[in-house]
Design a protein around this motif. Structure first.
Motif, PDB file in Angstrom:
ATOM      1  N   UNK A 193       0.828  -1.200   0.000  1.00 59.77           N
ATOM      2  CA  UNK A 193       0.000   0.000   0.000  1.00 59.77           C
ATOM      3  C   UNK A 193       0.865   1.254   0.000  1.00 59.77           C
ATOM      4  N   UNK A 194       0.527   2.162  -0.905  1.00 65.17           N
ATOM      5  CA  UNK A 194       1.225   3.433  -0.987  1.00 65.17           C
ATOM      6  C   UNK A 194       2.449   3.424  -1.873  1.00 65.17           C
ATOM      7  N   UNK A 195       2.819   2.274  -2.441  1.00 64.56           N
ATOM      8  CA  UNK A 195       4.006   2.211  -3.288  1.00 64.56           C
ATOM      9  C   UNK A 195       3.759   2.813  -4.672  1.00 64.56           C
ATOM     10  N   UNK A 196       2.528   2.779  -5.115  1.00 66.16           N
ATOM     11  CA  UNK A 196       2.177   3.314  -6.431  1.00 66.16           C
ATOM     12  C   UNK A 196       1.242   4.493  -6.219  1.00 66.16           C
ATOM     13  N   UNK A 197       1.588   5.606  -6.857  1.00 66.49           N
ATOM     14  CA  UNK A 197       0.746   6.789  -6.682  1.00 66.49           C
ATOM     15  C   UNK A 197      -0.550   6.646  -7.483  1.00 66.49           C
ATOM     16  N   UNK A 198      -1.549   7.385  -7.055  1.00 68.40           N
ATOM     17  CA  UNK A 198      -2.837   7.362  -7.749  1.00 68.40           C
ATOM     18  C   UNK A 198      -2.687   8.067  -9.100  1.00 68.40           C
ATOM     19  N   UNK A 199      -3.450   7.633 -10.110  1.00 71.73           N
ATOM     20  CA  UNK A 199      -3.347   8.294 -11.416  1.00 71.73           C
ATOM     21  C   UNK A 199      -3.784   9.751 -11.310  1.00 71.73           C
ATOM     22  N   UNK A 200      -3.125  10.591 -12.092  1.00 71.23           N
ATOM     23  CA  UNK A 200      -3.455  12.010 -12.069  1.00 71.23           C
ATOM     24  C   UNK A 200      -4.772  12.301 -12.776  1.00 71.23           C
ATOM     25  N   UNK A 201      -5.085  11.507 -13.786  1.00 70.41           N
ATOM     26  CA  UNK A 201      -6.325  11.703 -14.532  1.00 70.41           C
ATOM     27  C   UNK A 201      -7.023  10.351 -14.670  1.00 70.41           C
ATOM     28  N   UNK A 202      -8.261  10.309 -14.324  1.00 65.82           N
ATOM     29  CA  UNK A 202      -9.034   9.080 -14.447  1.00 65.82           C
ATOM     30  C   UNK A 202      -9.789   9.132 -15.765  1.00 65.82           C
ATOM     31  N   UNK A 203      -9.667   8.037 -16.538  1.00 63.47           N
ATOM     32  CA  UNK A 203     -10.410   7.973 -17.803  1.00 63.47           C
ATOM     33  C   UNK A 203     -11.261   6.710 -17.820  1.00 63.47           C
TER      34      UNK A 203
END
Length: 75
Positions: free
Chosen positions: A51-61
């Motif tokens: 958890x927390x190793x990958x950042x959330x996407x900046x734009x959701x499509x």
């Protein structure tokens, strides 16, 4: 902190180390040899540890948008 090597080449990992590395029975360890030391790396763990190793996407499509981009790129 020191441990004693048995005649079978075994050591007991001190509780403080096991706690710090979150080790439990059945976990696998990797030993990495360096010039004058050994690094011990736990190979098993919980998915929760990631958890927390990958950042959330900046734009959701949407899936439709993804499909559209794929069609454009593959021609």
């Amino acid at each position: 902190m020191s441990v004693t090597l048995t005649s079978k080449g075994q050591v007991t990992i001190p509780k403080a180390v096991r706690n710090r590395l979150h080790l439990k029975e059945g976990d696998k360890l990797e030993f990495v040899l360096h010039e004058h030391s050994v690094e011990i790396i736990p190979l098993s763990g919980s998915v929760k540890d990631l958890k927390g190793m990958v950042s959330k996407p900046k734009k959701v499509i949407s899936l439709d948008e993804m499909d559209s981009v794929i069609r454009e790129q593959t021609g």
